[in-house]
Design a protein around this motif. Structure first.
Motif, short mmCIF file in Angstrom:
data_model
loop_
_atom_site.label_atom_id
_atom_site.label_comp_id
_atom_site.label_asym_id
_atom_site.label_seq_id
_atom_site.Cartn_x
_atom_site.Cartn_y
_atom_site.Cartn_z
N TYR A 1 0.85 -1.20 0.00
CA TYR A 1 0.00 0.00 0.00
C TYR A 1 0.87 1.24 0.00
O TYR A 1 1.79 1.37 0.81
N SER A 2 0.59 2.17 -0.93
CA SER A 2 1.31 3.43 -0.98
C SER A 2 0.27 4.53 -1.19
O SER A 2 -0.37 4.57 -2.24
N PRO A 3 0.05 5.39 -0.19
CA PRO A 3 -0.97 6.43 -0.36
C PRO A 3 -0.74 7.23 -1.64
O PRO A 3 0.39 7.59 -1.95
N GLY A 4 -1.81 7.49 -2.38
CA GLY A 4 -1.71 8.22 -3.65
C GLY A 4 -0.94 7.43 -4.70
O GLY A 4 -0.52 8.00 -5.71
N GLU B 1 1.93 6.61 -4.71
CA GLU B 1 3.26 7.20 -4.91
C GLU B 1 4.31 6.10 -5.06
O GLU B 1 4.38 5.17 -4.26
N ARG C 1 -7.35 -1.19 1.15
CA ARG C 1 -7.15 -1.68 2.52
C ARG C 1 -8.39 -1.24 3.31
O ARG C 1 -8.71 -0.05 3.37
N THR D 1 -10.71 -0.09 6.24
CA THR D 1 -10.50 0.59 7.53
C THR D 1 -11.84 0.78 8.26
O THR D 1 -11.94 1.59 9.18
#
Ligand code: COA
Length: 372
Positions: free
Chosen positions: A6-9, A11, A357, A359
């Motif tokens: 997982y990489s926000p945006g 990135e 993911r 939440t």
């Protein structure tokens, strides 16, 4: 189950393969450096390169000019519809609607083959400038001006907006800005277009979605917001204090920073040269000095370099183009890159469907209405 990444945006995530352009080691379209293309090519040559994979020879370029000229017609009902859109409708929204309406009249809308999509892309390249210019004139109580054969796309664009012969310097500036805006790997709008057509939707749907994604100020919309900064600062004497205050307030300064280019955007470096030349011709040298001060302060305080939108806003301002057309101009150019990506995606398609993911709440028991 595969390891969860997982990489926000997204990135740093490699989300697909492309042979169209790379931003690694400078920006290259199909292997040609952006500096070479901006210095030597025309926008039409670049659009051909993106769509066909090779630079055109003289005959192929001539044929492309003819096809674009023949396609530079917009069905009358679309111009009528645009005439009646509320005056408050933004040019970006008008272009998004127009791209959608053009699909209804496209003779090959049902054909999603490689060859048909190249033809549809060329038609959109020719048609969208006509719509943008027509809408701009209609909004100001003027009748649309038809494109003239024998003019380049950049020249016709300015001619249709102002009904006057553009100067060679303005044509060159417009042409170069179109070249620099044409393509940029997996940016948000291009990725949007690829996601859309990965469902086997048609090219026009991909373009409509891409226009929507481009509109936001973190992406294409930034070139319009840059003018708020430049006009807010006003004169070179104010620049240092204005920017330091803005940074102290943690304001985002539009036209600075980039997800990929952390040391400098090569397009901005090149366009700054052209801005300097046009500023001299139009008596805007003070504006260039002011921009330099802003660049220097933001670099020393935040280590953020300018991106392409920073010089392109000034360039358009020196050409007396209305600010609300800055992002639409980006669209007219990027249609070439978006289309190349749409075609590449469909040539080797796999549905783009990542995972999220979770939440949210853990599993819960159903509660009947009366018990809530
Ligand atoms: N002005 C002020 N601060 C900025 C900034 C800007 N234009 N761009 C980034 N920053 C700051 C961030 O707030 C962050 O600061 P922090 O570490 O104190 O929180 C830091 O620089 C790193 O930036 P980050 O948000 O991680 O960059 P990103 O990769 O998520 O965002 C952009 C890239 C383009 C969205 C971002 O730079 C931006 O919003 N720029 C302005 C809009 C623009 O010009 N867009 C056109 C892009 S071609």
């Amino acid at each position: 189950m595969a390891e969860e990444i997982y990489s926000p945006g997204l990135e740093g995530v490699i989300a697909g393969e492309t042979a169209i352009s790379t931003v690694s080691g400078g920006l290259r379209y199909r292997g040609y450096s952006i500096e070479d293309l901006a210095r030597h090519a025309s926008f039409e040559e670049v659009a051909y390169l993106l769509l066909y994979g090779e630079l055109p020879n003289a005959e192929q370029l001539d044929e492309l000019h003819k096809r674009l000229q023949a396609a530079a017609q917009v069905p009358a009902p679309i111009i009528e519809a645009v005439r009646h859109f509320p005056a408050t409708a933004l040019p970006m929204d008008v272009l998004r609607s127009a791209a959608s309406m053009l699909a209804h009249w496209d003779p090959e809308i049902a054909d999603n083959s490689h060859a048909a999509n190249v033809r549809k892309a060329e038609r959109l390249l020719a048609q969208l400038p006509v719509v943008m210019a027509a809408r701009h004139r209609l909004k100001h109580g003027k009748e649309p001006v038809a494109p003239e054969s024998g003019r380049s796309l950049a020249s016709n664009l300015l001619y249709m907006l102002f009904r006057a012969d553009p100067s060679p310097a303005h044509i060159k500036a417009m042409d170069v800005s179109l070249i620099l805006y044409a393509e940029h790997e997996f940016n948000a709008s291009t990725f949007t277009a690829r996601v859309i057509v990965s469902t086997l939707a048609d090219l026009h749907s991909g373009i409509v979605g891409a226009i929507g994604a481009l509109k936001g100020p973190l992406h294409g919309g930034a070139n319009e917001k840059v003018m708020d900064v430049l006009r807010g600062v006003g004169k070179k004497e104010n620049a240092e204090k204005w920017i330091r205050d803005a940074l102290a307030r943690k304001d985002k300064i539009m036209g600075f920073g980039h997800r990929v280019y952390k040391d400098g955007d090569p397009r901005a470096v090149y366009l700054k040269e052209l801005c300097g030349q046009l500023a001299k011709e139009t008596g805007n040298e003070d504006f260039e000095v002011m921009s330099d001060v802003i660049e220097r302060v933001i670099w020393s305080e935040k280590k953020l370099p300018p991106n392409l939108d920073w010089p392109s806003a000034r360039l358009y301002d020196y050409m007396n183009l209305p600010v609300e057309l800055y992002t639409p101009l980006f669209v007219l150019s990027r249609v070439s890159g978006w289309s190349a990506h749409i075609i590449e995606q469909l040539d080797n398609n796999r549905l783009i469907r990542p995972r999220a993911r979770y939440t949210g709440e853990p599993p819960r028991k159903w509660k009947p209405l009366a018990a809530r």
